[in-house]
Design a protein around this motif. Structure first.
Motif, PDB file in Angstrom:
ATOM      1  N   MET A   1       9.292 -48.252-108.252  1.00 16.76           N
ATOM      2  CA  MET A   1      10.084 -47.865-107.399  1.00 16.76           C
ATOM      3  C   MET A   1      10.506 -47.821-109.719  1.00 16.76           C
ATOM      4  O   MET A   1      10.488 -48.566-110.080  1.00 16.76           O
ATOM      5  CB  MET A   1      11.832 -48.300-107.401  1.00 16.76           C
ATOM      6  N   ILE A   2      10.934 -46.366-109.847  1.00 12.85           N
ATOM      7  CA  ILE A   2      11.388 -46.022-111.411  1.00 12.85           C
ATOM      8  C   ILE A   2      12.753 -46.593-111.512  1.00 12.85           C
ATOM      9  O   ILE A   2      13.592 -46.146-110.810  1.00 12.85           O
ATOM     10  CB  ILE A   2      11.018 -44.854-112.123  1.00 12.85           C
ATOM     11  N   VAL A   3      13.652 -47.254-112.424  1.00 13.37           N
ATOM     12  CA  VAL A   3      14.568 -48.015-112.785  1.00 13.37           C
ATOM     13  C   VAL A   3      15.066 -47.783-113.430  1.00 13.37           C
ATOM     14  O   VAL A   3      14.038 -48.474-114.947  1.00 13.37           O
ATOM     15  CB  VAL A   3      14.762 -49.505-111.930  1.00 13.37           C
ATOM     16  N   ARG A   4      15.858 -47.222-114.363  1.00 17.39           N
ATOM     17  CA  ARG A   4      17.012 -46.372-115.337  1.00 17.39           C
ATOM     18  C   ARG A   4      18.131 -47.219-116.059  1.00 17.39           C
ATOM     19  O   ARG A   4      19.147 -47.750-114.569  1.00 17.39           O
ATOM     20  CB  ARG A   4      17.156 -45.159-115.997  1.00 17.39           C
ATOM     21  N   ILE A   5      17.785 -48.084-117.518  1.00 14.30           N
ATOM     22  CA  ILE A   5      19.122 -48.537-117.194  1.00 14.30           C
ATOM     23  C   ILE A   5      20.122 -47.665-118.363  1.00 14.30           C
ATOM     24  O   ILE A   5      18.828 -47.468-119.083  1.00 14.30           O
ATOM     25  CB  ILE A   5      18.622 -50.537-117.718  1.00 14.30           C
ATOM     26  N   GLN A  10      13.551 -46.375-119.104  1.00 10.69           N
ATOM     27  CA  GLN A  10      13.243 -46.763-117.803  1.00 10.69           C
ATOM     28  C   GLN A  10      12.329 -47.244-117.082  1.00 10.69           C
ATOM     29  O   GLN A  10      11.468 -48.736-118.934  1.00 10.69           O
ATOM     30  CB  GLN A  10      12.738 -45.047-117.125  1.00 10.69           C
ATOM     31  N   LEU A  11      11.844 -48.039-116.491  1.00  6.59           N
ATOM     32  CA  LEU A  11      10.995 -49.560-116.636  1.00  6.59           C
ATOM     33  C   LEU A  11      10.679 -49.173-114.586  1.00  6.59           C
ATOM     34  O   LEU A  11      11.502 -48.480-113.578  1.00  6.59           O
ATOM     35  CB  LEU A  11      11.640 -50.631-116.190  1.00  6.59           C
ATOM     36  N   ARG A  12       9.502 -49.646-114.445  1.00  8.41           N
ATOM     37  CA  ARG A  12       8.471 -49.337-112.999  1.00  8.41           C
ATOM     38  C   ARG A  12       8.637 -51.087-112.598  1.00  8.41           C
ATOM     39  O   ARG A  12       8.256 -51.924-113.075  1.00  8.41           O
ATOM     40  CB  ARG A  12       7.451 -48.978-113.081  1.00  8.41           C
ATOM     41  N   GLY A  55      10.018 -55.829-114.290  1.00  5.98           N
ATOM     42  CA  GLY A  55       9.374 -54.631-115.057  1.00  5.98           C
ATOM     43  C   GLY A  55       8.784 -53.972-116.062  1.00  5.98           C
ATOM     44  O   GLY A  55       8.798 -54.711-116.891  1.00  5.98           O
ATOM     45  N   GLU A  56       8.029 -53.279-115.733  1.00  2.69           N
ATOM     46  CA  GLU A  56       7.687 -52.950-116.757  1.00  2.69           C
ATOM     47  C   GLU A  56       8.219 -51.682-117.655  1.00  2.69           C
ATOM     48  O   GLU A  56       7.658 -50.620-117.199  1.00  2.69           O
ATOM     49  CB  GLU A  56       5.872 -52.199-116.369  1.00  2.69           C
ATOM     50  N   PRO A  57       8.280 -51.225-119.012  1.00  2.95           N
ATOM     51  CA  PRO A  57       8.765 -50.541-119.230  1.00  2.95           C
ATOM     52  C   PRO A  57       8.339 -48.733-119.749  1.00  2.95           C
ATOM     53  O   PRO A  57       6.600 -49.514-119.583  1.00  2.95           O
ATOM     54  CB  PRO A  57       9.302 -50.922-120.985  1.00  2.95           C
ATOM     55  N   LEU A  58       8.360 -48.457-119.364  1.00  3.10           N
ATOM     56  CA  LEU A  58       7.764 -46.787-119.456  1.00  3.10           C
ATOM     57  C   LEU A  58       7.737 -46.362-120.765  1.00  3.10           C
ATOM     58  O   LEU A  58       8.640 -46.274-121.456  1.00  3.10           O
ATOM     59  CB  LEU A  58       7.876 -46.097-118.837  1.00  3.10           C
ATOM     60  N   ALA A  62       8.005 -40.569-121.417  1.00  6.96           N
ATOM     61  CA  ALA A  62       7.714 -40.807-119.978  1.00  6.96           C
ATOM     62  C   ALA A  62       8.789 -39.330-119.500  1.00  6.96           C
ATOM     63  O   ALA A  62       9.939 -40.000-119.274  1.00  6.96           O
ATOM     64  CB  ALA A  62       7.498 -42.010-119.425  1.00  6.96           C
ATOM     65  N   LEU A  63       7.946 -38.484-118.146  1.00 10.26           N
ATOM     66  CA  LEU A  63       8.950 -37.816-117.785  1.00 10.26           C
ATOM     67  C   LEU A  63       9.404 -38.505-116.528  1.00 10.26           C
ATOM     68  O   LEU A  63       8.918 -37.380-115.773  1.00 10.26           O
ATOM     69  CB  LEU A  63       8.911 -36.446-118.310  1.00 10.26           C
TER      70      LEU A  63
END
Length: 92
Positions: A1-5, A10-12, A55-58, A62-63
């Motif tokens: 899941m892509i999470v935005r703080i 964003q992080l996966r 999470g793994e930072p995007l 990345a869009l």
């Protein structure tokens, strides 16, 4: 899941980590309901740190659409209340 703080990026985050995140989300919700501002601040920081750790930072360019948006670390109680769903910040 892509999470935005908010304000950070964003992080996966793998689905397997959401049990840990939901535990923190439940604590945050309880502290908000009781008006525990100190507990809220501490748990919000712990929740965001867990997302960063798990999470793994995007890349910045990345869009990817964010499936979950979390408040930034400086968000106040009222701002976070506006973001809450029935299950808290994190569904499930």
């Amino acid at each position: 899941m892509i999470v935005r703080i908010m304000g950070e990026g964003q992080l996966r985050v793998a689905d397997g980590h959401f049990a840990e995140l939901n535990t923190l989300d439940d604590e945050l919700l309880a502290e908000m309901e009781s008006g525990d501002a100190e507990g809220f601040r501490r748990t919000l920081g712990s929740l965001l740190e867990a997302v960063r750790r798990l999470g793994e930072p995007l890349p910045d360019d990345a869009l990817e659409p964010s499936e979950l948006i979390l408040p930034g670390p400086d968000a106040g109680l009222d701002e976070v209340r506006e973001m809450l769903g029935d299950d808290g910040l994190i569904p499930g």
